[in-house]
Motif scaffolding. Structure first.
Motif, short mmCIF file in Angstrom:
data_model
loop_
_atom_site.label_atom_id
_atom_site.label_comp_id
_atom_site.label_asym_id
_atom_site.label_seq_id
_atom_site.Cartn_x
_atom_site.Cartn_y
_atom_site.Cartn_z
N LYS A 252 0.90 -1.39 0.15
CA LYS A 252 0.18 -0.20 -0.05
C LYS A 252 1.16 0.98 0.20
O LYS A 252 0.43 1.97 -0.45
CB LYS A 252 -0.67 0.35 1.17
CG LYS A 252 -2.05 1.28 1.21
CD LYS A 252 -2.60 1.23 2.43
CE LYS A 252 -3.90 2.48 2.43
NZ LYS A 252 -4.48 2.23 3.32
N HIS A 253 1.59 0.98 0.67
CA HIS A 253 2.77 2.86 0.89
C HIS A 253 3.43 2.19 -0.44
O HIS A 253 3.39 3.71 -0.95
CB HIS A 253 4.35 2.59 2.04
CG HIS A 253 4.87 2.92 2.11
ND1 HIS A 253 5.09 4.77 2.26
CD2 HIS A 253 6.25 2.78 1.44
CE1 HIS A 253 5.65 5.06 2.42
NE2 HIS A 253 7.07 4.79 1.88
N LEU A 254 4.06 1.76 -1.16
CA LEU A 254 4.45 1.42 -2.11
C LEU A 254 4.23 2.60 -3.34
O LEU A 254 4.10 2.97 -4.45
CB LEU A 254 5.39 0.11 -2.51
CG LEU A 254 6.68 -0.58 -1.99
CD1 LEU A 254 7.25 -1.54 -2.04
CD2 LEU A 254 7.43 0.75 -2.48
N GLU B 95 1.61 4.25 -3.01
CA GLU B 95 1.16 5.74 -3.05
C GLU B 95 2.52 6.37 -3.04
O GLU B 95 2.15 7.91 -3.72
CB GLU B 95 0.55 5.98 -0.96
CG GLU B 95 -0.86 5.26 -1.24
CD GLU B 95 -0.59 5.44 0.62
OE1 GLU B 95 -0.36 5.49 1.40
OE2 GLU B 95 -1.84 4.97 1.22
N GLU B 96 3.49 6.15 -2.90
CA GLU B 96 4.45 6.40 -3.75
C GLU B 96 5.29 6.96 -4.58
O GLU B 96 5.96 7.30 -5.50
CB GLU B 96 5.73 5.77 -2.69
CG GLU B 96 6.15 5.97 -1.46
CD GLU B 96 6.39 7.15 -1.14
OE1 GLU B 96 7.75 7.53 -1.49
OE2 GLU B 96 5.95 7.90 0.44
N SER C 5 5.09 10.56 -5.82
CA SER C 5 6.25 10.93 -4.80
C SER C 5 7.19 11.81 -5.95
O SER C 5 7.36 10.99 -6.56
CB SER C 5 6.32 10.29 -3.75
OG SER C 5 6.92 8.97 -4.23
N TRP D 177 9.30 8.18 -6.59
CA TRP D 177 7.94 7.55 -7.20
C TRP D 177 9.04 6.56 -7.57
O TRP D 177 8.28 5.38 -8.29
CB TRP D 177 7.69 8.20 -8.21
CG TRP D 177 7.86 9.20 -9.22
CD1 TRP D 177 8.11 9.84 -9.79
CD2 TRP D 177 7.95 8.31 -10.96
NE1 TRP D 177 8.78 10.21 -10.55
CE2 TRP D 177 9.15 9.14 -11.76
CE3 TRP D 177 7.76 6.83 -11.15
CZ2 TRP D 177 9.27 8.58 -12.96
CZ3 TRP D 177 7.90 6.70 -12.68
CH2 TRP D 177 8.87 7.66 -13.05
N ALA E 33 9.38 3.56 -5.66
CA ALA E 33 8.79 2.51 -5.15
C ALA E 33 7.56 2.20 -6.77
O ALA E 33 8.12 0.74 -6.67
CB ALA E 33 7.15 3.46 -5.54
N GLN F 53 -4.02 -6.34 -3.18
CA GLN F 53 -4.38 -4.16 -2.65
C GLN F 53 -3.65 -3.95 -4.51
O GLN F 53 -4.67 -2.61 -4.95
CB GLN F 53 -2.97 -3.62 -2.70
CG GLN F 53 -3.28 -4.09 -0.75
CD GLN F 53 -1.97 -3.66 -0.25
OE1 GLN F 53 -1.18 -3.71 -0.42
NE2 GLN F 53 -2.89 -3.64 1.60
#
Length: 315
Positions: free
Chosen positions: A2-4, A6-7, A10, A13, A16, A111
């Motif tokens: 999930k964090h990757l 969202e990255e 950013s 990116w 990620a 996800q």
């Protein structure tokens, strides 16, 4: 995961995206990958249509017009294979659902697939980049599958021609013959045991679409018998033409009396192209040598089949 995901929207990116891609390649590709599971769900229909195509070809025993029939045969096979590829590539949301229905997914894939099936939660930039990562991974899968499909199409083409000539596998010819030297030969005539080169009358290598890869066929084509490279170059299904085979390969084929078998219209196109070059530059010896090879050491599918029938078919 999930964090990757969202990255992807950013400054970091790139990192990620790289990690997500590595993760997806490990889960989707390879002999145990999920894409193979999807492909297997589509394979029954593909095999059924392929067998129908082979039966339709075999039902017409007349060798006259064989070049056009082979061209149509290869085009039909390509259409059948491309349909499966298109369904995997362009309809990934459906395939993601198929995968979810086939087996439970680990959290990371769950996800990612959630964003594919319901692309509403991510920013447009993150969603675009996630889709692009999936496309890159799918391209890698399709590239390997295309190579496999090309190999199968070459095998189907060669066997269709040999069978149309009245030859029977296991008696008049066999495939994947082993010699003490060089690579395995795609086909030999007659169907002798491995390592019996002195009993072989013809070595046949097959490449559905070839350029400098034609050099690889040389190790299949042993001395002491007729040598043929059967290729789909110049057919509607092929991406290459005779002109794409390098001059040095043609020179080696000429010296070793390797005959290229391909579509009759492609042979005529190549002769016309070379004659045009010679008119522009009569001193071009490479072009003159290549034209002599094409004029004297190439056979159409029909001419090849008739030669095989006349020399090797048994009543």
């Amino acid at each position: 995961m999930k964090h990757l995901i969202e990255e992807l929207d950013s400054e970091d990116w790139h990192t990620a995206a790289s990690e997500i891609q590595i993760y997806l390649r490990g889960k989707l590709l390879g002999s145990d990958g999920l894409i193979k599971s999807v492909r297997s769900t589509l394979d029954d229909e593909r095999q059924e249509r392929t067998e129908a195509c082979k039966r339709d070809f075999a039902a017409k025993n007349d060798l006259d017009g064989l070049d056009d029939r082979v061209n149509e045969f290869l085009s039909t096979l390509k259409t059948i294979n491309d349909r499966v590829q298109d369904e995997i590539y362009f309809d990934f949301p459906v395939n993601a659902q198929r995968i979810k229905d086939l087996l439970p997914l680990e959290e990371g894939l769950e996800q990612i697939f959630a964003h594919v099936l319901e692309p509403n939660e991510l920013s447009p930039v993150a969603q675009f980049r996630l889709n692009a990562i999936l496309c890159r991974v799918l391209n890698a899968s399709l590239g390997q599958s295309n190579k496999s499909n090309a190999g199968n199409a070459g095998e189907f083409m060669a066997e269709a021609i040999l069978n149309a000539a009245g030859l029977t596998e296991g008696r008049d010819y066999r495939k994947q013959y082993k010699s003490k030297k060089g690579s395995d030969t795609d086909y030999v005539i007659p169907a002798v045991d491995d390592f019996r080169d002195h009993e072989v009358d013809a070595f046949i290598a097959v490449q559905i679409s070839t350029n400098d890869r034609a050099r690889l066929a040389s190790s299949e084509l042993k001395t002491g018998a007729k040598k043929y490279l059967v290729t789909g170059n110049g057919t509607d299904a092929a991406s290459k033409a005779l002109k794409d085979i390098g001059y040095q390969i043609i020179a080696d084929y000429r010296e070793n009396l390797v005959l290229i078998v391909c579509h009759a219209a492609e042979i005529e196109r190549e002769k016309a192209r070379l004659r045009s070059k010679l008119r522009a530059n009569p001193r071009d010896e490479e072009t003159r040598s290549r034209l002599e090879y094409v004029a004297n050491l190439t056979l159409s599918f029909e001419a090849f089949a008739k030669r095989m029938r006349d020399n090797f078919a048994k009543p």
